[in-house]
Scaffold this active site. Sequence first.
Site, short mmCIF file in Angstrom:
data_model
loop_
_atom_site.label_atom_id
_atom_site.label_comp_id
_atom_site.label_asym_id
_atom_site.label_seq_id
_atom_site.Cartn_x
_atom_site.Cartn_y
_atom_site.Cartn_z
N THR A 272 22.12 -14.47 -7.81
CA THR A 272 22.63 -13.46 -8.74
C THR A 272 21.83 -13.53 -10.03
OG1 THR A 272 24.87 -13.58 -7.83
CG2 THR A 272 24.63 -12.62 -10.01
N PHE A 274 21.71 -12.70 -13.92
CA PHE A 274 22.60 -12.48 -15.05
C PHE A 274 21.78 -12.05 -16.27
CE2 PHE A 274 24.90 -15.24 -12.25
CZ PHE A 274 26.25 -14.94 -12.43
#
Length: 389
Positions: A272, A274
Amino acid sequence: MSSTACLRLPFLPARTRSCSSRSHRAPRASSIKCCAADANAGSVSISSASRGGVGAVGADGLVGPPAPVPDSPAPAPASRDLHWLPRPLTSADLMEAGGEGLKVAYQGCPGAYSEAAAKKAYPNCQTVPCEHFDTAFKAVENWLADRAVLPLENSLGGSIHRNFDLLLRHRLHIVGEVRLAVRHCLLANPGVKIENLRSAMSHPQALAQCEYTLTEFGIEHREAVDDTAGAAKFVAEQMLQDTGAIASLLAAEIYGLNILAQNIQDDKDNVTRFMMLAREPIIPRTDKPFKTSIVFSLEEGPGQLFKALGVFALREINLTKIESRPHKKRPLRTADNNSTPLKHFDYLFYMDLEASMADPKTQNALGNLKEFATFLRVLGSYPTDVSEA
């Protein structure tokens, strides 16, 4: 009197000129100086003019030009190099590189993957959990937090569209990015085994990323909640015996749950990305890899997007991401096609460039795009995360 107050002098009537034969006396020149002291100790002093003052009175009674006053010679600089001058102190200097003293907002409960990303971005920061993404944006805007670390896209689930929309609604700046490898774990209360589980609870994306593994475990029912750590907290608080949570190792430690299985995601390359948000942008540089994120809209017509992409291709600027989102303020656009009005979606284009705003060719490319784009905004120019996820 403060140093910024407007100074007012009392009105003094002019003295009546005498017609006597006495010689005229020249008025004594004075200068007024405001003392820039504190507000309570401010004062006004009047002193005789010395530099550039009024000259002596001649025999004819006229005031002559002021006498030249030699200037004291200023010491000549030893070198034209100005790098020795002290640099102005910034707020970044007051905080260590590891985030000492920073309050960093994230979405979710303690133990969420977003908290792990915040700790990776600012190792010594104080994390601030927020209920929703919008709450994290507002926490920074209202000075309740200094930074926010929020997910932007996942290698399996794709973009988090909610945060793309919030980037336009708020005026925060992207000042960095951090990539985090997501390692899902199956958690349960002490004494519970995998064969006892009938349901799994977690964030919808986490459930989707572990679908095949959960089926192999014989867990058929799924319960979606707001975040992974929230699922672990609920299972622990309710002392559920037939429901497990998909969350992180940190969540298991915080809420006292047992780890029944680790790395249960179907695809092991689960990362992921960010974004790190702040109230003020950072100064871009060219001595390290930078990324620039922009959003823009175009007029309706053939070749408009091709033309927009061309301004970067002609300058050999690589694009790492492009995504379109409907323009919420202008959801539909009316166009004439053979006298028949047609309605189309009006789109915003989000784009990431492998370039720094300090590079002149990036500035020229955006200047060219601005000539025909109906809307253009730079979301941030920030260092690329080159560390391992």
